[in-house]
Structure formats: structure tokens, C-alpha cells
Design a protein around this motif. Structure first.
Motif, PDB file in Angstrom:
ATOM      1  N   ASN A  30       0.734  -1.008   0.357  1.00  0.00           N
ATOM      2  CA  ASN A  30      -0.234   0.068   0.216  1.00  0.00           C
ATOM      3  C   ASN A  30       1.196   1.252   0.016  1.00  0.00           C
ATOM      4  OD1 ASN A  30       0.704   0.197   2.588  1.00  0.00           O
ATOM      5  ND2 ASN A  30      -1.324   0.166   3.354  1.00  0.00           N
ATOM      6  N   ALA A  31       1.739   1.180  -0.123  1.00  0.00           N
ATOM      7  CA  ALA A  31       3.183   2.152  -0.520  1.00  0.00           C
ATOM      8  C   ALA A  31       4.088   2.239  -2.078  1.00  0.00           C
ATOM      9  CB  ALA A  31       4.072   2.329   1.022  1.00  0.00           C
ATOM     10  N   ILE A  32       4.065   2.870  -3.049  1.00  0.00           N
ATOM     11  CA  ILE A  32       5.214   2.587  -3.619  1.00  0.00           C
ATOM     12  C   ILE A  32       5.878   4.297  -3.837  1.00  0.00           C
ATOM     13  CG2 ILE A  32       4.712   2.331  -6.380  1.00  0.00           C
ATOM     14  CD1 ILE A  32       1.938   1.387  -6.479  1.00  0.00           C
ATOM     15  N   CYS A  33       6.978   3.405  -4.147  1.00  0.00           N
ATOM     16  CA  CYS A  33       7.625   4.483  -4.487  1.00  0.00           C
ATOM     17  C   CYS A  33       8.722   5.018  -5.038  1.00  0.00           C
ATOM     18  CB  CYS A  33       9.232   3.988  -2.746  1.00  0.00           C
ATOM     19  SG  CYS A  33      10.938   5.065  -2.920  1.00  0.00           S
ATOM     20  N   TRP A  34       9.210   5.894  -5.918  1.00  0.00           N
ATOM     21  CA  TRP A  34       9.774   5.741  -6.902  1.00  0.00           C
ATOM     22  C   TRP A  34      11.446   6.917  -6.828  1.00  0.00           C
ATOM     23  CZ3 TRP A  34       9.274  11.079 -10.975  1.00  0.00           C
ATOM     24  CH2 TRP A  34      10.712  10.970 -11.410  1.00  0.00           C
ATOM     25  N   HIS A  35      12.088   5.047  -6.318  1.00  0.00           N
ATOM     26  CA  HIS A  35      13.725   6.115  -5.838  1.00  0.00           C
ATOM     27  C   HIS A  35      14.165   6.425  -6.378  1.00  0.00           C
ATOM     28  CE1 HIS A  35      17.361   4.486  -3.178  1.00  0.00           C
ATOM     29  NE2 HIS A  35      16.014   4.316  -2.632  1.00  0.00           N
ATOM     30  N   ARG A  36      14.743   7.305  -5.702  1.00  0.00           N
ATOM     31  CA  ARG A  36      15.635   8.292  -6.267  1.00  0.00           C
ATOM     32  C   ARG A  36      17.326   8.573  -6.078  1.00  0.00           C
ATOM     33  NH1 ARG A  36      11.383  12.226  -7.888  1.00  0.00           N
ATOM     34  NH2 ARG A  36      11.249  13.268  -6.229  1.00  0.00           N
ATOM     35  N   ASP A  37      17.957   9.098  -6.644  1.00  0.00           N
ATOM     36  CA  ASP A  37      19.273   9.039  -6.027  1.00  0.00           C
ATOM     37  C   ASP A  37      20.028  10.660  -6.839  1.00  0.00           C
ATOM     38  OD1 ASP A  37      20.037   7.152  -3.966  1.00  0.00           O
ATOM     39  OD2 ASP A  37      20.324   5.799  -6.027  1.00  0.00           O
ATOM     40  N   TRP A  38      19.452  11.546  -6.205  1.00  0.00           N
ATOM     41  CA  TRP A  38      19.413  13.495  -6.836  1.00  0.00           C
ATOM     42  C   TRP A  38      21.357  13.628  -5.938  1.00  0.00           C
ATOM     43  CZ3 TRP A  38      16.673  12.596 -10.254  1.00  0.00           C
ATOM     44  CH2 TRP A  38      15.308  12.484 -10.604  1.00  0.00           C
ATOM     45  N   ASP A  39      21.789  14.863  -7.290  1.00  0.00           N
ATOM     46  CA  ASP A  39      23.007  14.928  -6.799  1.00  0.00           C
ATOM     47  C   ASP A  39      22.400  16.326  -6.081  1.00  0.00           C
ATOM     48  OD1 ASP A  39      22.321  15.493  -9.363  1.00  0.00           O
ATOM     49  OD2 ASP A  39      24.364  15.423  -9.766  1.00  0.00           O
ATOM     50  N   GLY A  40      21.388  17.000  -6.464  1.00  0.00           N
ATOM     51  CA  GLY A  40      20.279  18.260  -6.095  1.00  0.00           C
ATOM     52  C   GLY A  40      20.585  18.977  -4.447  1.00  0.00           C
ATOM     53  N   ASP A  41      21.111  20.189  -4.424  1.00  0.00           N
ATOM     54  CA  ASP A  41      21.500  20.420  -3.255  1.00  0.00           C
ATOM     55  C   ASP A  41      20.334  21.748  -2.695  1.00  0.00           C
ATOM     56  OD1 ASP A  41      22.704  22.389  -0.645  1.00  0.00           O
ATOM     57  OD2 ASP A  41      23.958  23.179  -1.138  1.00  0.00           O
ATOM     58  N   PRO A  67      18.622  33.526  -6.453  1.00  0.00           N
ATOM     59  CA  PRO A  67      19.854  32.705  -6.705  1.00  0.00           C
ATOM     60  C   PRO A  67      20.623  31.558  -6.062  1.00  0.00           C
ATOM     61  CG  PRO A  67      19.641  34.528  -5.006  1.00  0.00           C
ATOM     62  CD  PRO A  67      18.860  34.225  -4.820  1.00  0.00           C
ATOM     63  N   LEU A  68      21.319  30.498  -7.164  1.00  0.00           N
ATOM     64  CA  LEU A  68      21.678  29.012  -6.762  1.00  0.00           C
ATOM     65  C   LEU A  68      23.054  29.274  -7.152  1.00  0.00           C
ATOM     66  CD1 LEU A  68      18.221  27.787  -7.029  1.00  0.00           C
ATOM     67  CD2 LEU A  68      18.831  28.638  -4.615  1.00  0.00           C
ATOM     68  N   SER A  69      23.666  28.008  -6.419  1.00  0.00           N
ATOM     69  CA  SER A  69      25.022  27.414  -7.147  1.00  0.00           C
ATOM     70  C   SER A  69      24.306  26.427  -8.259  1.00  0.00           C
ATOM     71  CB  SER A  69      25.578  26.506  -6.295  1.00  0.00           C
ATOM     72  OG  SER A  69      24.435  25.903  -5.892  1.00  0.00           O
ATOM     73  N   GLU A  70      25.787  25.850  -9.035  1.00  0.00           N
ATOM     74  CA  GLU A  70      25.131  24.903  -9.955  1.00  0.00           C
ATOM     75  C   GLU A  70      24.238  23.608  -9.561  1.00  0.00           C
ATOM     76  OE1 GLU A  70      27.222  21.717 -12.650  1.00  0.00           O
ATOM     77  OE2 GLU A  70      28.325  23.368 -12.246  1.00  0.00           O
ATOM     78  N   LYS A  71      24.332  23.230  -7.990  1.00  0.00           N
ATOM     79  CA  LYS A  71      24.053  21.888  -7.332  1.00  0.00           C
ATOM     80  C   LYS A  71      22.266  22.831  -6.763  1.00  0.00           C
ATOM     81  CE  LYS A  71      27.035  18.599  -5.902  1.00  0.00           C
ATOM     82  NZ  LYS A  71      27.242  17.705  -5.700  1.00  0.00           N
ATOM     83  N   GLY A  72      22.077  23.634  -6.556  1.00  0.00           N
ATOM     84  CA  GLY A  72      21.213  24.655  -5.417  1.00  0.00           C
ATOM     85  C   GLY A  72      20.041  24.301  -7.016  1.00  0.00           C
ATOM     86  N   ILE A  73      20.679  25.304  -8.148  1.00  0.00           N
ATOM     87  CA  ILE A  73      19.533  24.930  -9.708  1.00  0.00           C
ATOM     88  C   ILE A  73      19.342  23.636 -10.026  1.00  0.00           C
ATOM     89  CG2 ILE A  73      19.792  25.236 -11.463  1.00  0.00           C
ATOM     90  CD1 ILE A  73      21.811  28.566 -11.691  1.00  0.00           C
ATOM     91  N   ARG A  74      19.877  22.405  -9.878  1.00  0.00           N
ATOM     92  CA  ARG A  74      19.634  20.936  -9.922  1.00  0.00           C
ATOM     93  C   ARG A  74      18.046  21.013  -9.038  1.00  0.00           C
ATOM     94  NH1 ARG A  74      17.554  17.752 -12.753  1.00  0.00           N
ATOM     95  NH2 ARG A  74      18.304  15.370 -12.327  1.00  0.00           N
ATOM     96  N   ALA A  75      18.466  21.314  -8.005  1.00  0.00           N
ATOM     97  CA  ALA A  75      17.609  20.386  -6.911  1.00  0.00           C
ATOM     98  C   ALA A  75      16.332  21.439  -7.001  1.00  0.00           C
ATOM     99  CB  ALA A  75      17.898  20.684  -5.118  1.00  0.00           C
ATOM    100  N   ARG A  76      16.306  22.630  -7.175  1.00  0.00           N
ATOM    101  CA  ARG A  76      15.604  23.397  -7.689  1.00  0.00           C
ATOM    102  C   ARG A  76      14.456  22.488  -9.423  1.00  0.00           C
ATOM    103  NH1 ARG A  76      16.022  29.589  -8.704  1.00  0.00           N
ATOM    104  NH2 ARG A  76      17.382  28.840 -10.865  1.00  0.00           N
ATOM    105  N   GLU A  77      15.569  22.242 -10.156  1.00  0.00           N
ATOM    106  CA  GLU A  77      14.380  21.235 -11.096  1.00  0.00           C
ATOM    107  C   GLU A  77      14.131  20.506 -11.058  1.00  0.00           C
ATOM    108  OE1 GLU A  77      18.658  21.150 -13.992  1.00  0.00           O
ATOM    109  OE2 GLU A  77      18.194  23.515 -14.856  1.00  0.00           O
ATOM    110  N   ILE A  78      14.702  19.605  -9.462  1.00  0.00           N
ATOM    111  CA  ILE A  78      13.879  18.339  -9.546  1.00  0.00           C
ATOM    112  C   ILE A  78      12.826  18.892  -8.881  1.00  0.00           C
ATOM    113  CG2 ILE A  78      13.533  16.344  -8.234  1.00  0.00           C
ATOM    114  CD1 ILE A  78      17.480  16.923  -8.392  1.00  0.00           C
TER     115      ILE A  78
END
Length: 232
Positions: A30-41, A67-78
Motif C-alpha cells: 500500500n506504499a509505492i516509492c519512486w526511488h531516486r538518487d539526486w545530486d541537487g543541493d 540565486p543558486l549554485s549549480e547544485k542548487g539549480i539542479r535541486a530546483r529543477e527536480i
């Protein structure tokens, strides 16, 4: 405290959003997980957002203004992608920056806030989606490791005293005030953390649901640390 996702028959593991929304709950699952490994900050995003209330809704324009760093931008995109996927699916996702939820301290023998293990209920066919991007993660328990609080004799007697009405109306009273949605962990229960960055779909209590609803709760927050949570 944390069981391995792959070793638990309550959890279905998927690797794409279409799988997340199209996989059927069945049996004990009764729980489904889209398991992900992200490199965003995600921590960077949290550090630059402004908390206005204990729970502050964060909108797309708020994220885009940071205003974000590259990894912050990646996190925002996610985050933006998750919001868009769920919106396109027909859900109404909300992104929340939170210090703490409101506590239910009115009754000393039963709690009905989100820190109590509970299930979600809906009159229509729907599911709960959630993802903790930063901070302590939500957690859940297998259904055979919990007991409905309204069935615990000492709690039930106190609720009957509180009701102080006809016996025939007691069950309706429990539903009206959401007492029946809350559960007590059994001795030696082992909570499962939902972890960070994974998007979850949880079964809720509604008439057409063929599995038991998922018993979950919000965690107690770490001192001085905000959570960033998507929920719908």
C-alpha cells in the motif's frame, strides 16, 4: 529503525513517474516509492527560502527568484519537475517549508495531529503523494504493527465519555472528529523512514480501495532544521 525498501512486501519500488502512478496497489503493498538518487543541493534552497509561518507554502515564483549554485539549480529543477508531473497528472501538489505542524493537545489520552500515526481518508478514488527533499523524513508502519486507537479499551471508554450521546451515534462521532484515523504502534513496531528525495504514493481510505490504507506520520523535526516537503 529503517527497514530496507526492497525487503518489504508493503513497498512497491519503481523507477519512473508513469510507473509510480500506474502501478496497482495489491495484497500487503500500500506504499509505492519512486526511488531516486539526486545530486541537487536542497539544503541550499531551504537556507534561502523565507519562513513566514510555522508552515509556509512555497510557490514556483519563489523558487525561480532564488540565486543558486549549480547544485542548487539542479535541486530546483527536480522540485519544479515533480510539481509539474503531479499537476499534469491531475493532482494539486503543495510545496511546504515547515518548522513544525500544529500540535493537538486538547485531549491527554488521544492525539489527532499529523505526528500521530494515521491514515488519510477520501470520499473519492485518490492517493496521497509526498516527498521530503530536506529535513527529517516522514515514516510509516506496516498495518500488522499498529492498532486502531479507537479499539484500545481504555481510549474507547474515554471517547464514549466524551461523546456522551446515543450508542448508535458513537461510530459517526469517531469519524466526524477523525479519531478513527489514528493508530497506536504495537510493542516492537519498526517504523520505516521514507528517506529524502524519493516520491511516494500512499494508499488512502476510500470506498473503492482494495488494500488497507497506509499508516504514516510526520516526524518530529530536528532542532533548528526546516523541512521541505511536497504533498498532495
Amino acid at each position: 529503525m529503517n527497514n530496507t525498501f526492497s525487503d518489504n512486501n508493503q513497498i512497491g519500488l519503481v523507477s519512473t513517474f508513469p510507473e509510480l502512478v500506474n502501478t496497482n496497489f495489491q495484497g500487503a503493498m500500500n506504499a509505492i516509492c519512486w526511488h531516486r538518487d539526486w545530486d541537487g543541493d536542497f539544503k541550499e534552497i531551504v537556507s534561502k527560502l523565507q519562513l513566514k509561518d510555522n508552515v509556509t507554502e512555497v510557490f514556483t515564483e519563489d523558487l525561480l527568484a532564488l540565486p543558486l549554485s549549480e547544485k542548487g539549480i539542479r535541486a530546483r529543477e527536480i522540485i519544479l519537475n515533480d510539481l509539474q508531473l503531479l499537476t499534469d497528472f491531475g493532482a494539486q501538489p503543495s510545496l511546504n517549508l515547515l518548522k513544525s505542524y500544529e500540535r493537538d493537545e486538547e485531549l491527554d489520552f488521544i492525539s489527532t495531529d499529523v505526528y500521530s500515526y494515521h491514515v488519510d481518508r477520501s470520499p473519492v478514488s485518490t492517493d496521497t503523494f509526498l516527498c521530503t527533499y530536506h529535513g527529517t523524513a516522514s515514516e510509516f508502519l506496516p498495518n500488522d504493527q499498529v492498532e486502531q486507537k479507537t479499539l484500545i479499551p481504555e481510549i474507547r471508554e474515554k471517547l464514549k465519555e466524551l461523546h456522551d450521546g446515543p450508542e448508535a451515534e458513537f461510530e459517526a462521532f469517531l469519524k466526524e472528529y477523525f479519531f478513527d484515523l489514528h493508530y497506536q504502534p504495537k510493542p516492537n513496531a519498526e517504523p520505516i523512514s521514507m528517506g529524502s528525495g524519493h516520491l511516494w504514493r500512499l494508499a488512502v481510505d476510500h470506498p473503492s480501495q482494495k488494500v488497507l490504507p497506509c499508516v504514516h506520520r510526520a516526524p518530529v523535526e530536528n532542532d533548528g532544521e526546516y523541512r521541505l516537503l511536497l504533498i498532495c
